[in-house]
Design an enzyme around this catalytic site. Structure first.
Site, PDB file in Angstrom:
ATOM      1  N   ARG A 151       0.808  -1.227   0.000  1.00 23.55           N
ATOM      2  CA  ARG A 151       0.000   0.000   0.000  1.00 23.55           C
ATOM      3  C   ARG A 151       0.840   1.275   0.000  1.00 23.55           C
ATOM      4  NH1 ARG A 151      -3.586  -2.117   4.895  1.00 23.55           N
ATOM      5  NH2 ARG A 151      -1.773  -3.491   5.039  1.00 23.55           N
TER       6      ARG A 151
ATOM      7  N   GLY B 116       3.064 -15.003   6.312  1.00 19.39           N
ATOM      8  CA  GLY B 116       2.275 -14.484   7.429  1.00 19.39           C
ATOM      9  C   GLY B 116       3.130 -14.188   8.651  1.00 19.39           C
TER      10      GLY B 116
END
Ligand code: UD1
Ligand code: CA
Length: 453
Positions: free
Chosen positions: A13, A76
């Site tokens: 992002r 993760g």
């Protein structure tokens, strides 16, 4: 206590080629802020987990007290911690931190560690008005933490929970290894979540305690440029508050940026829109005008810098007057009472007491004596295209306007150099030296006039 910092994520992002944890907050990488807090609690070991842009991250912040673990691919946060465990001792208490949560404070970390004791699991949580995006803390009827659910996996009701996971926790290494070995990736993101450890700990009957941070901002993560910009203001507001408390006058605390260390004496005044980088020391009574940029600078007592000056790698004595529009480059050293006016650039030079360069000059690789006056348009020609040479100007010399001092060259004590001189050999002490075509007037000369066609 041993520390794991997760810094392997890509930070999609951010839309940047720079790894997220190297994005600058107050001029330093996010990860450097986390490391500074961590170091102040003196852990036995610090392991940083890197993946995306790992080489770049390592090159930028490497230090002898860091151990590096690689996580490739990134499966993760739980998978990330698992990569760090082989680098830690088996019986350690492990503090897990995120490289993209930069404002975490040392005191909050100490509280978390105290709460964890030897065998509890301690979680740093916070209550947010808008918990969107965070993992939610779920508790049973008795208020005990039962598990964490990620936003993407949460039910409608679970999303109403406003107590969120900051990601920061302390747990015993052995248990962490066991739990992480049992965590699966059957969830919305197909990842091995560190947060699933909480549910396993609860069902194993391990006591889970939660701690709140000193300030909510300590737990804010950076996932986008907008969040980075808003944390920058949080950080700068805290710096400004500290300066005000220390007695510094800030004309507008919202228009100040400190990207390093700013040390101020008594009665220092700073006008709007100044940027301080590296280590800057301002002596008692120093005044910095609006729109100045100071990097690695030390200003003596009572020195005044007028607006729009750019000073780098410089040091001044007391009561100097600088600017407006002055430029100091590294190696600029001024003694007391030196005056440097507008559009004067100084580099690697020493100006002795009471020297003056009022306007439009370049002084590079020079030693300028006491009480010397440097006229407008004076230039030290310090570079011959291959090497740099020094210019030495004795005390009380007067350098007329528009002089070029072709270095290496010396001007003797009390010498006067006439305006417009190109000085290519030394100017003797106490004499007038001038190199200039003789002035002539032509009494019969007529200015041409336009012909009629
Ligand atoms: C995570 C937590 C969430 C919490 C939030 C707080 C999980 C599953 N979720 O979500 O509960 O509310 O942080 O900010 O832990 N990282 C790796 N390797 C990976 C994935 C991530 O090193 O494979 C690192 C990232 O670089 C980052 C940190 O872990 O520093 C957190 O990752 P991120 O993807 O930002 O997690 P969130 O979705 O914010
Ligand atoms: Ca995050």
């Amino acid at each position: 206590m041993e520390v794991v910092i997760l810094a392997a994520g890509q930070g999609k992002r951010m839309r940047s080629d720079l790894p997220k944890v190297l994005q600058p907050l107050a001029g330093r990488p996010l990860l450097a802020h986390v490391l500074a807090s961590v170091r102040s609690i003196k852990p036995a070991r610090i392991c940083v987990v890197v993946g995306h842009g790992g080489e770049m991250v390592r090159a930028r912040v490497d230090a002898p007290d860091l151990v590096w673990a690689e996580q490739k691919p990134q499966l993760g946060t739980g998978h990330a911690v698992l990569q760090a465990l082989p680098h830690l001792s088996g019986n350690a208490r492990v503090l897990v931190l995120y490289g993209d949560v930069p404002l975490i404070g040392a005191q909050t970390l100490s509280h978390l560690m105290e709460a964890a004791g030897q065998d509890r699991l301690a979680l740093l949580t916070v209550e947010l008005a808008d918990p969107t995006g965070y993992g939610r803390i779920l508790r049973d009827g008795a208020g005990r933490v039962t598990r964490i659910v990620e936003e993407k996996d949460a039910t409608h009701d679970e999303r109403h929970v406003r107590e969120v996971n900051t990601g920061i926790l302390v747990a015993p290494a052995g248990k962490l290894r066991d739990w992480l070995g049992r965590v699966g990736n059957h969830n919305a993101q197909g990842e091995y979540y560190l947060t699933d450890v909480i549910g396993l700990a609860a069902s194993d009957g391990v006591e889970i305690v939660t701690v709140r941070p000193g300030e909510v901002s300590e737990t804010l993560g950076v996932n986008s440029k907008a969040q980075l910009a808003s944390l920058e203001r949080v950080y700068q507001a805290a710096v400004a508050r500290g300066l005000l408390e220390a007695g510094v006058t800030l004309i507008d605390p919202a228009r100040l940026d400190v990207r390093g260390e700013l040390l101020c004496g008594r009665d220092v005044e700073i006008d709007i829109n100044c940027v301080f980088e590296g280590r800057v020391e301002l002596g008692d009574g120093v005044v910095v005008g609006a729109h100045c940029v100071l990097r690695d600078v030390r200003l003596g007592k009572g020195t005044r810098v007028a607006p729009f000056s750019h000073l780098e790698g410089a040091q001044t004595g007391e009561a100097c007057a600088i600017g407006p529009f002055a430029r100091f480059r590294p190696g600029t050293v001024l003694a007391n009472d030196v005056h440097v006016g507008n559009f004067v650039e100084i580099k690697n030079s020493h100006l002795a007491e009471d020297a003056k360069a009022g306007h439009l000059a370049y002084i590079g690789d020079a030693d300028v004596g006491a009480r010397v006056n440097i006229g407008a348009g004076t230039i030290t020609c310090n570079y011959d295209g291959a090497n740099k040479h020094r210019t030495v100007i004795g005390d009380d010399a007067f350098i007329g306007s528009d002089t070029q001092l072709v270095a290496p060259v010396r001007v003797g004590q009390g010498a006067t150099v006439g305006a417009g001189t190109t000085l290519t050999s030394d100017a003797p002490a106490e004499q007038l030296t001038v190199s200039r075509a003789k002035q002539k007037s032509y009494p019969n000369w007529k200015r041409p006039v336009k012909k009629n066609s």
